[in-house]
Design an enzyme around this catalytic site. Structure first.
Site, PDB file in Angstrom:
ATOM      1  N   HIS A 159       1.226   3.991  -2.610  1.00  0.00           N
ATOM      2  CA  HIS A 159       1.536   5.771  -3.131  1.00  0.00           C
ATOM      3  C   HIS A 159       3.266   6.243  -3.483  1.00  0.00           C
ATOM      4  O   HIS A 159       2.948   7.515  -4.410  1.00  0.00           O
ATOM      5  CB  HIS A 159       1.496   6.210  -1.166  1.00  0.00           C
ATOM      6  N   HIS A 189       0.807  -1.072  -0.096  1.00  0.00           N
ATOM      7  CA  HIS A 189      -0.451   0.205  -0.259  1.00  0.00           C
ATOM      8  C   HIS A 189       1.345   1.021   0.026  1.00  0.00           C
ATOM      9  O   HIS A 189       0.757   2.080  -1.080  1.00  0.00           O
ATOM     10  CB  HIS A 189      -0.648  -0.178   1.642  1.00  0.00           C
ATOM     11  N   GLU A 190       2.374   1.366   0.811  1.00  0.00           N
ATOM     12  CA  GLU A 190       2.784   2.381   1.079  1.00  0.00           C
ATOM     13  C   GLU A 190       3.845   2.460  -0.721  1.00  0.00           C
ATOM     14  O   GLU A 190       3.856   3.396  -0.566  1.00  0.00           O
ATOM     15  CB  GLU A 190       3.898   2.385   2.142  1.00  0.00           C
TER      16      GLU A 190
END
Ligand SMILES: [Zn+2]
Length: 229
Positions: A104, A100-101
């Site tokens: 980004h 998920h990071e």
């Protein structure tokens, strides 16, 4: 002081309950799936490194950070900050959060518009949360309604920020789910279920954040419009 009036509680109790519920939901999903080892046996750091290579995201670093569930990507130094429980533990939750990071980091590398829009709002939100409140209070005190409405407009920046956060977070999670399957970091449908549970629980906290910001705004609107009559 009307700030803690019963009307305030009517607006904020649902928000508080939703925040508490979503935070409990995140912790329980995280606790459950951080005990389930991924078949690939990769830690969060290893998964992130593999995804950085797979996505040609040269220059993106991975570092540890203190605390629990404090994982984040900082676009200023292009670094994924992973908490200890994610960085060095080989679990389904770890790879889900690391991916998920990384989502980004991909958004940042692509100049993904919602991410840039949200970043542009940060200074406005920082000033607005205090200035808006001050303008509302002075406006109400002096019975200068236009000033109070201006305060509400400034304060509304926080709700817009919370709204702009949703596409950024949902998109990072969608990328994570796709990347983990594509690279074979997760393989079984059980692991997929775990990744979905952790990421969907995290998404709910951002929805709760938006609901809170909107309810807070509505409370101020009711305060100012009530005073006019
Ligand atoms: Zn995120």
């Amino acid at each position: 002081m009307f700030f803690f009036s019963s009307t305030y509680l009517i607006y904020m109790i649902p928000a508080f309950l939703l925040m508490a519920l979503s935070s409990w939901y995140v912790k329980s999903a995280y606790n459950k799936w951080s005990r389930v080892a991924s078949q690939s046996r990769l830690t969060g750091t290893q998964a992130a490194q593999q995804l950085i290579n797979a996505g040609n995201l040269y220059g993106v670093q991975v570092q540890g950070t203190a605390g629990n569930l404090t994982d984040h990507y900082d676009p200023r130094d292009k670094t994924l900050y992973l908490s200890q429980g994610v960085a060095s533990v080989a679990s389904v939750a770890s790879v889900a959060i690391a991916a998920h990071e990384l989502g980004h980091a991909m958004q940042d590398a692509e100049g993904y518009f919602p991410l840039r829009f949200r970043a542009a709002l940060v200074p406005i939100v920082n000033i607005g949360s205090n200035l808006g409140w001050i303008l509302i209070m002075i406006g109400l005190f002096l019975r200068f309604t236009q000033l109070a409405w201006l305060g509400i407009l400034v304060f509304a920046g926080g709700a817009v920020f919370a709204l702009a956060t949703l596409p950024v977070e949902f998109n990072a999670s969608a990328r994570a789910k796709h990347l983990l399957v594509q690279t074979g970091i997760i393989q079984t449908s059980e692991e997929q279920r775990g990744v979905n549970a952790v990421l969907n629980a995290a998404a709910l906290t951002y929805v709760a954040g938006l609901v809170t910001a909107v309810l807070q705004l509505l409370y101020y609107v009711s305060l100012v419009s009530g005073r006019r009559r």
